[in-house]
Design a protein around this motif. Structure first.
Motif, PDB file in Angstrom:
ATOM      1  N   LEU A   1      41.732 -12.555  19.647  1.00 36.42           N
ATOM      2  CA  LEU A   1      41.706 -11.579  18.859  1.00 36.42           C
ATOM      3  C   LEU A   1      41.749 -10.291  19.685  1.00 36.42           C
ATOM      4  O   LEU A   1      42.652  -9.334  19.575  1.00 36.42           O
ATOM      5  CB  LEU A   1      40.390 -11.295  18.025  1.00 36.42           C
ATOM      6  N   ARG A   2      41.228 -10.464  21.017  1.00 35.57           N
ATOM      7  CA  ARG A   2      41.329  -9.097  21.922  1.00 35.57           C
ATOM      8  C   ARG A   2      42.779  -9.309  22.315  1.00 35.57           C
ATOM      9  O   ARG A   2      43.256  -7.846  22.589  1.00 35.57           O
ATOM     10  CB  ARG A   2      40.258  -9.768  23.116  1.00 35.57           C
ATOM     11  N   ALA A   3      43.220 -10.522  22.521  1.00 36.68           N
ATOM     12  CA  ALA A   3      44.591 -10.268  23.201  1.00 36.68           C
ATOM     13  C   ALA A   3      45.746  -9.813  22.121  1.00 36.68           C
ATOM     14  O   ALA A   3      46.471  -8.813  22.441  1.00 36.68           O
ATOM     15  CB  ALA A   3      45.205 -11.621  23.469  1.00 36.68           C
ATOM     16  N   LEU A   4      45.416  -9.842  20.810  1.00 38.99           N
ATOM     17  CA  LEU A   4      46.204  -9.567  19.722  1.00 38.99           C
ATOM     18  C   LEU A   4      46.025  -7.649  19.850  1.00 38.99           C
ATOM     19  O   LEU A   4      47.083  -6.922  19.578  1.00 38.99           O
ATOM     20  CB  LEU A   4      45.950  -9.945  18.453  1.00 38.99           C
ATOM     21  N   CYS A   5      44.643  -7.376  19.960  1.00 41.13           N
ATOM     22  CA  CYS A   5      44.346  -5.994  20.032  1.00 41.13           C
ATOM     23  C   CYS A   5      45.037  -5.344  20.916  1.00 41.13           C
ATOM     24  O   CYS A   5      45.706  -4.305  21.024  1.00 41.13           O
ATOM     25  CB  CYS A   5      42.996  -5.825  19.913  1.00 41.13           C
ATOM     26  N   GLN A   6      44.954  -5.917  22.380  1.00 40.22           N
ATOM     27  CA  GLN A   6      45.870  -5.437  23.507  1.00 40.22           C
ATOM     28  C   GLN A   6      47.331  -5.209  23.280  1.00 40.22           C
ATOM     29  O   GLN A   6      47.886  -4.098  23.667  1.00 40.22           O
ATOM     30  CB  GLN A   6      45.392  -6.479  24.670  1.00 40.22           C
TER      31      GLN A   6
ATOM     32  N   VAL B   1      41.956  -2.555  26.274  1.00 41.91           N
ATOM     33  CA  VAL B   1      40.855  -2.857  25.170  1.00 41.91           C
ATOM     34  C   VAL B   1      39.535  -3.308  25.534  1.00 41.91           C
ATOM     35  O   VAL B   1      39.600  -4.195  26.245  1.00 41.91           O
ATOM     36  CB  VAL B   1      41.408  -3.626  23.930  1.00 41.91           C
ATOM     37  N   GLY B   2      38.505  -3.082  24.948  1.00 36.46           N
ATOM     38  CA  GLY B   2      37.108  -3.757  24.934  1.00 36.46           C
ATOM     39  C   GLY B   2      36.877  -4.954  24.310  1.00 36.46           C
ATOM     40  O   GLY B   2      37.767  -5.567  23.662  1.00 36.46           O
TER      41      GLY B   2
ATOM     42  N   HIS C   1      40.499   2.027  25.753  1.00 29.56           N
ATOM     43  CA  HIS C   1      40.471   3.146  26.791  1.00 29.56           C
ATOM     44  C   HIS C   1      41.565   3.575  27.384  1.00 29.56           C
ATOM     45  O   HIS C   1      42.800   2.746  27.614  1.00 29.56           O
ATOM     46  CB  HIS C   1      39.682   2.493  27.978  1.00 29.56           C
ATOM     47  N   CYS C   2      42.168   4.854  27.077  1.00 28.88           N
ATOM     48  CA  CYS C   2      43.413   5.373  27.392  1.00 28.88           C
ATOM     49  C   CYS C   2      43.055   6.525  28.522  1.00 28.88           C
ATOM     50  O   CYS C   2      43.234   7.604  28.233  1.00 28.88           O
ATOM     51  CB  CYS C   2      44.113   6.009  26.510  1.00 28.88           C
TER      52      CYS C   2
ATOM     53  N   VAL D   1      40.010   4.467  18.939  1.00 33.18           N
ATOM     54  CA  VAL D   1      39.314   3.060  18.218  1.00 33.18           C
ATOM     55  C   VAL D   1      40.649   2.591  17.354  1.00 33.18           C
ATOM     56  O   VAL D   1      41.354   3.187  16.743  1.00 33.18           O
ATOM     57  CB  VAL D   1      38.536   3.680  17.115  1.00 33.18           C
ATOM     58  N   LEU D   2      40.764   1.032  17.497  1.00 35.72           N
ATOM     59  CA  LEU D   2      41.951   0.452  16.874  1.00 35.72           C
ATOM     60  C   LEU D   2      41.155  -0.685  15.999  1.00 35.72           C
ATOM     61  O   LEU D   2      40.426  -1.250  16.396  1.00 35.72           O
ATOM     62  CB  LEU D   2      42.713  -0.298  17.987  1.00 35.72           C
ATOM     63  N   ALA D   3      41.659  -0.707  14.607  1.00 28.30           N
ATOM     64  CA  ALA D   3      41.048  -1.610  13.710  1.00 28.30           C
ATOM     65  C   ALA D   3      42.175  -2.384  12.893  1.00 28.30           C
ATOM     66  O   ALA D   3      43.367  -1.596  12.770  1.00 28.30           O
ATOM     67  CB  ALA D   3      40.450  -0.737  12.567  1.00 28.30           C
TER      68      ALA D   3
END
Length: 167
Positions: A72-77, A119-120, A139-140, A146-148
């Motif tokens: 999930l984190r990789a997809l958000c990234q 991404v966190g 973090h930019c 925030v990304l949902a």
């Protein structure tokens, strides 16, 4: 007495191998290096989605199980990099519905980052069976956003059906 002097051999000039690799048009078909057998620390995403029928299912564990946090984190990234203009939107095509992918293309570059976004840890919830919603802090540089994302299970695959980010 001195010894008779022998003639000294002259230095020999030998050709040296080229230091630069050949250009692509100079290589033969056997000179093409093979692709690496692994993906280092990123989600393996196809860069060319091809036809919509060519979608490969995104199976993240046993059928019916929720995807693990690392994927999930990789997809958000990947989505954050697309929104920052550092990755083509076609790279996540197999992982999104057509509507969500069209919205991702339409949104364009909405995150201005001097460096790649980071991404966190995702905060994941399951509001219903077959639905995963998550939000993550991106973090930019000096500013964070925030990304949902919302994923829904379609058969045995999970597809991102919607996403939102802060303006």
């Amino acid at each position: 007495m001195s010894r008779p002097s022998r003639p000294v051999p002259l230095p020999r000039i030998a050709p040296s191998p080229t230091a630069e690799p050949p250009y692509d048009d100079e290589r033969g078909p056997s000179d093409v290096p093979a692709a690496p057998p692994y993906v280092q620390g990123t989600l393996a995403l196809a860069l060319d989605p091809g036809e919509p029928e060519a979608r490969r299912p995104l199976v993240w564990g046993p059928p019916g199980a929720a995807p693990d946090e690392r994927r999930l984190r990789a997809l958000c990234q990947a989505v954050a990099e697309i929104l920052a203009g550092r990755r083509p939107p076609s790279s996540v095509f197999p992982h999104m519905t057509r509507r969500a992918h069209a919205e991702l293309i339409r949104s364009g570059k909405v995150m201005n980052c001097a460096r790649p976004p980071l991404v966190g840890t995702p905060h994941v919830s399951q509001p219903d069976d077959g639905v995963v919603e998550m939000c993550v802090l991106v973090h930019c540089g000096d500013r964070s956003r925030v990304l949902a994302l919302r994923l829904e299970r379609r058969g045995v695959q999970w597809l991102c059906t919607d996403f939102e980010t802060t303006p």
